[in-house]
Design an enzyme around this catalytic site. Structure first.
Site, mmCIF file in Angstrom:
data_model
loop_
_atom_site.group_PDB
_atom_site.id
_atom_site.type_symbol
_atom_site.label_atom_id
_atom_site.label_comp_id
_atom_site.label_asym_id
_atom_site.label_seq_id
_atom_site.Cartn_x
_atom_site.Cartn_y
_atom_site.Cartn_z
ATOM 1 N N GLU A 75 42.338 35.123 34.446
ATOM 2 C CA GLU A 75 43.577 35.236 33.717
ATOM 3 C C GLU A 75 43.828 36.150 32.680
ATOM 4 O O GLU A 75 45.045 36.829 32.545
ATOM 5 C CB GLU A 75 44.200 33.884 33.623
ATOM 6 C CG GLU A 75 44.400 32.973 34.753
ATOM 7 C CD GLU A 75 43.183 32.135 34.911
ATOM 8 O OE1 GLU A 75 43.101 31.463 35.944
ATOM 9 O OE2 GLU A 75 41.862 32.474 34.248
ATOM 10 N N PRO A 293 27.272 37.213 40.060
ATOM 11 C CA PRO A 293 27.766 35.884 39.806
ATOM 12 C C PRO A 293 29.085 35.675 39.007
ATOM 13 O O PRO A 293 29.418 36.781 38.156
ATOM 14 C CB PRO A 293 26.676 35.078 39.268
ATOM 15 C CG PRO A 293 25.580 36.125 39.300
ATOM 16 C CD PRO A 293 26.063 37.203 39.308
ATOM 17 N N ARG A 294 29.775 34.790 39.558
ATOM 18 C CA ARG A 294 31.001 34.487 38.898
ATOM 19 C C ARG A 294 30.989 34.264 37.421
ATOM 20 O O ARG A 294 31.925 34.764 36.669
ATOM 21 C CB ARG A 294 31.942 33.294 39.556
ATOM 22 C CG ARG A 294 33.220 32.761 38.996
ATOM 23 C CD ARG A 294 34.309 33.855 38.806
ATOM 24 N NE ARG A 294 35.378 33.423 38.519
ATOM 25 C CZ ARG A 294 36.407 34.244 37.973
ATOM 26 N NH1 ARG A 294 36.352 35.529 38.088
ATOM 27 N NH2 ARG A 294 37.592 33.635 37.590
ATOM 28 N N GLY A 335 32.797 42.540 32.385
ATOM 29 C CA GLY A 335 33.892 43.607 32.199
ATOM 30 C C GLY A 335 33.610 44.825 32.972
ATOM 31 O O GLY A 335 34.174 45.925 32.690
ATOM 32 N N GLU A 336 32.856 44.958 33.919
ATOM 33 C CA GLU A 336 32.396 45.938 34.719
ATOM 34 C C GLU A 336 32.652 45.640 36.271
ATOM 35 O O GLU A 336 31.829 46.440 36.898
ATOM 36 C CB GLU A 336 30.724 46.169 34.171
ATOM 37 C CG GLU A 336 30.628 47.009 33.145
ATOM 38 C CD GLU A 336 29.167 47.176 33.047
ATOM 39 O OE1 GLU A 336 29.069 48.575 32.469
ATOM 40 O OE2 GLU A 336 28.241 46.675 33.559
ATOM 41 N N ASN A 360 39.744 35.952 43.518
ATOM 42 C CA ASN A 360 40.807 36.762 43.451
ATOM 43 C C ASN A 360 40.260 38.190 44.155
ATOM 44 O O ASN A 360 39.259 38.661 43.797
ATOM 45 C CB ASN A 360 41.467 37.383 42.122
ATOM 46 C CG ASN A 360 42.275 38.409 42.072
ATOM 47 O OD1 ASN A 360 43.030 38.683 43.190
ATOM 48 N ND2 ASN A 360 42.140 39.331 41.169
ATOM 49 N N ILE A 362 42.226 41.109 44.882
ATOM 50 C CA ILE A 362 43.098 42.105 44.602
ATOM 51 C C ILE A 362 42.251 43.356 43.998
ATOM 52 O O ILE A 362 42.453 44.515 44.172
ATOM 53 C CB ILE A 362 44.125 41.683 43.873
ATOM 54 C CG1 ILE A 362 44.957 40.658 44.741
ATOM 55 C CG2 ILE A 362 45.112 42.711 43.446
ATOM 56 C CD1 ILE A 362 46.186 39.959 43.911
#
Length: 447
Positions: A75, A293-294, A335-336, A360, A362
């Protein structure tokens, strides 16, 4: 009466929350930062100074301290485009940014400008919510996607703070859960000042809970632009790899083991045809695997799992100028994602092969990376259906079939190029939601 019982329950579990935060802080130090903020206590001098600074104004003289709540990393990444549009439409506004996770808070620091404030989301008790609102006195509150909390809504109503749900989504599963707790959920959704939904289906589900849906504005995740430098670096590394790169994006617990079982089968069967879909010359060197990994707290565990299963691993955190030779590259950085999607020819969608609702897709499409997804995409049903219709994503019933299709796709250049083009076109066709949302917020503030 029911809200009072809920409030008592939330108050009683506060010691458990504190214990959980201290425990998580051992693995993720960010959870140990400013714990008292979660309970509505703000004693940091810098925050006090910011709170006392003169508030800029929007048209009509209203103070423009805009509160945006982005609970977690996804988010927070998505809300960056909304914040930029809000600053454009409300010149001089100050941002009050709240989060629930350490990764969201770390990512959110990049959105701050002088005069902005970043704190934890208040725990959903009347006391914590009341102290939060009294301390910061936001002009408006914007909850991103799904974060509707009963006492937060009730507290904002008492304080006269219009609280809105933006980029709103609600899955069928979440609707059923909310309906089972209708005594709690319906007053919360009805108490919102405005709701702007991602899709018509989301709007219909939210309306069933009494939410004041005022429009379908789209998903502002489409407006995010991938980091150009990361994307270029990833593509350059893919070119020198000399073999296709397959990525498991945002993998969740249990899914990595499923993939490793498949890869061990491929090793045992090579050069025998795998799943009757991949080229007959597959060997372990035919493709390069990349797993991202998430959740960052699982990076070490996934690295240990890969090594224990007999695979050599190269962790992104240890790379120098380029990824070294290894069976599996492990994306263990924050962040990559644009870098990783730039490296990948095709991505498997984490969270969709176990019953977790998917992730997501997108961002992958915006990087020109087509996606293979499993059957569990209920958290992003609208986006996955649109992507599939556009040829940017492909649904499969299980992970072995998805891996087989991915292997076939990367060895079919014409089909791969078509899928990459479809992904880019689809991501660009749905832009503009952030601006529409910012204009709607401005209308509510100055109208």
């Amino acid at each position: 009466m029911m809200l009072r019982l809920y409030s008592w329950a939330m108050w009683l579990v506060q010691p458990l929350l504190r214990r959980k935060l201290h425990r998580r802080a051992r693995a993720e130090p960010g959870y140990g930062e400013a714990i008292e903020e979660r309970f509505g206590y703000y004693t940091h001098p810098a925050q006090a100074a910011q709170r006392m600074a003169p508030a800029p104004a929007v048209a009509g003289g209203e103070p423009a301290l805009v509160w945006v709540h982005a609970v977690s990393l996804g988010e927070t990444r998505a809300v960056a485009v909304l914040v930029a549009q809000l600053r454009s439409q409300l010149p001089g506004m100050r941002l009050l940014l709240t989060h629930g996770t350490a990764t969201g808070r770390a990512q959110g620091r990049a959105l701050l400008q002088p005069g902005d404030v970043q704190v934890w989301q208040p725990w959903d008790t009347p006391g914590a919510v009341g102290r939060f609102l009294a301390h910061f006195r936001p002009r408006i509150g914007l909850l991103v996607e799904t974060e509707v909390w009963p006492n937060l809504v009730a507290g904002c109503a008492r304080a006269g703070v219009p609280l809105c749900l933006v980029n709103a989504r609600l899955s069928d599963k979440s609707l059923r859960q909310a309906q089972r707790l209708a005594w709690l959920s319906r007053p919360a959704y009805r108490g919102l000042a405005a709701v702007w939904a991602q899709s018509a289906d989301d709007a219909a589900r939210l309306s069933q809970l009494g939410a004041p849906v005022q429009g379908v504005l789209g998903n502002f995740k489409f407006d995010a632009t991938p980091d150009a430098a990361q994307l270029a670096q990833g593509r350059a590394w893919r070119q020198v790899c000399n073999r296709p790169v397959l990525m498991f994006a945002s993998s969740r617990e249990g899914e990595e083991q499923l993939l490793l079982d498949i890869l061990k089968q491929i090793r045992a069967l090579a050069p025998v045809e795998y799943a009757q879909a991949a080229p007959k010359t597959i060997a372990k060197e035919a493709v390069q695997w990349l797993i991202v990994p998430r959740h960052p707290q699982r990076f070490d565990a996934v690295a240990t799992l890969l090594a224990a299963q007999g695979f050599t691993v190269a962790r992104r955190s240890a790379w120098a100028d380029a990824p070294p030779e290894a069976d599996i590259w492990l994306g263990d950085s924050l962040g990559e994602m644009a870098l990783y999607f730039g490296m990948a020819d095709v991505a498997l969608l984490g969270g969709s092969f176990a019953p977790l609702g998917g992730q997501n897709l997108i961002e992958a499409a915006a990087c020109g990376c087509p996606v293979l997804m499993g059957p569990h995409t209920f958290n992003f049903a609208e986006a996955t259906a649109l992507a599939q219709a556009a040829g940017a994503a492909f649904a499969q019933p299980d992970l072995p079939t998805a891996v087989a299709q991915a292997l076939a796709l990367v060895h079919t250049p014409a089909e791969l190029a078509q899928a990459r083009s479809a992904a880019l076109s689809w991501s660009q066709a749905h832009r503009g939601a952030a601006l529409r949302t910012a204009l709607a917020v401005k209308g509510l503030l100055v109208g």
